[in-house]
Design an enzyme around this catalytic site. Sequence first.
Site, mmCIF file in Angstrom:
data_model
loop_
_atom_site.group_PDB
_atom_site.id
_atom_site.type_symbol
_atom_site.label_atom_id
_atom_site.label_comp_id
_atom_site.label_asym_id
_atom_site.label_seq_id
_atom_site.Cartn_x
_atom_site.Cartn_y
_atom_site.Cartn_z
ATOM 1 N N ASP A 1 0.821 -1.214 0.000
ATOM 2 C CA ASP A 1 0.000 0.000 0.000
ATOM 3 C C ASP A 1 0.855 1.265 0.000
ATOM 4 O OD1 ASP A 1 0.942 -0.368 2.601
ATOM 5 O OD2 ASP A 1 -1.023 -0.658 3.491
ATOM 6 N N HIS B 1 -7.339 -4.609 10.346
ATOM 7 C CA HIS B 1 -7.072 -4.365 8.919
ATOM 8 C C HIS B 1 -5.746 -4.978 8.488
ATOM 9 C CE1 HIS B 1 -5.110 -0.279 9.962
ATOM 10 N NE2 HIS B 1 -4.166 -0.907 9.299
ATOM 11 N N GLU C 1 -9.859 -1.939 5.420
ATOM 12 C CA GLU C 1 -10.538 -1.655 6.678
ATOM 13 C C GLU C 1 -11.738 -2.593 6.869
ATOM 14 O OE1 GLU C 1 -9.242 0.272 8.763
ATOM 15 O OE2 GLU C 1 -8.378 2.078 7.871
ATOM 16 N N ASN D 1 -7.807 -2.660 14.404
ATOM 17 C CA ASN D 1 -9.180 -3.037 14.046
ATOM 18 C C ASN D 1 -9.205 -4.242 13.102
ATOM 19 O OD1 ASN D 1 -8.301 -1.963 11.658
ATOM 20 N ND2 ASN D 1 -9.774 -0.275 11.576
HETATM 21 C C1 GLP Z 1 -0.880 0.523 8.736
HETATM 22 C C2 GLP Z 1 -0.436 -0.235 7.465
HETATM 23 C C3 GLP Z 1 -0.520 -1.717 7.634
HETATM 24 C C4 GLP Z 1 0.061 -2.102 8.992
HETATM 25 C C5 GLP Z 1 -0.803 -1.563 10.094
HETATM 26 C C6 GLP Z 1 -0.224 -1.792 11.466
HETATM 27 O O1 GLP Z 1 -2.046 1.248 8.581
HETATM 28 N N1 GLP Z 1 -1.101 0.147 6.265
HETATM 29 O O2 GLP Z 1 0.151 -2.355 6.569
HETATM 30 O O3 GLP Z 1 0.117 -3.490 9.103
HETATM 31 O O4 GLP Z 1 -1.121 -0.209 9.922
HETATM 32 O O5 GLP Z 1 0.781 -0.855 11.759
HETATM 33 P P1 GLP Z 1 1.886 -1.073 12.865
HETATM 34 O O6 GLP Z 1 2.720 -2.201 12.402
HETATM 35 O O7 GLP Z 1 2.657 0.222 12.899
HETATM 36 O O8 GLP Z 1 1.182 -1.364 14.127
#
Ligand code: GLP
Length: 235
Positions: free
Chosen positions: A62, A130, A135, A128
Amino acid sequence: MKVIIVKDAQEGGKKAFKVFQKALKNGTNVFGLATGSTPLTTYVQLAASDLDFSESISINLDEYIGLQAADPQSYHAYMQKNLFRFKKFKHSFLPNGAAKDVQAEIKRYDQLLVKYPVGLQLLGIGQNGHIGFNEPGSSFTEKTHKVALTESTIQANSRFFDNVVDVPRFAFSMGIGSILQAKQILLEAYGPKKAAAVVAMIQGPLSEACPASALQQHPNVIVIADVAAAAKLKY
Ligand code: GLP
């Protein structure tokens, strides 16, 4: 799903490294990569290793819409800083967050994924549930698309920005349908804030309310979670 419980993110990164090492040895040459704080310990291991990705392809999940690749908050910049300056891939692809034509960019990414089917997909998980930027409520069959980030994701990701108003409201993301095409999936989850999402993903119903529960449908998933993130799992 195979669940590996580790002490902390450091140990998790070492286990995840082993999964990459084995995949590379077994001929995997397309790696789906992720951003966020979760994969950092894995990237430290990969960066310090002698693994050779110079004949491999990387494809990221992404990218924020509205950020130039050179913007320090972009996922392009994140990948450069944390992995690509240490490990060169033959080609590294991310969605272009500055693309003028959104539909053309989505098409380009879907075509890339057809040309380079992902062998090993690395994932984190949002609080959440995702995955990528898919989402709750996302269809399990969707391919690359433009996403409106939820308020909770904007808040969670605001820690990487000076101010919450600087967090982009939209992103390009591979869809859950794209993610499920990967031959193997490796999801990492660390810390108590991920505990609810981890139990919903593994032991909850298959439901769009928890995007990561879609992984229950995939035959080859490894979850690496630390004790805090695995705390709500029932055995
Ligand atoms: C972000 C990314 C995801 C990631 C998630 C968790 O929004 N788009 O790819 O897995 O949030 O983030 P973190 O690893 O910083 O907790």
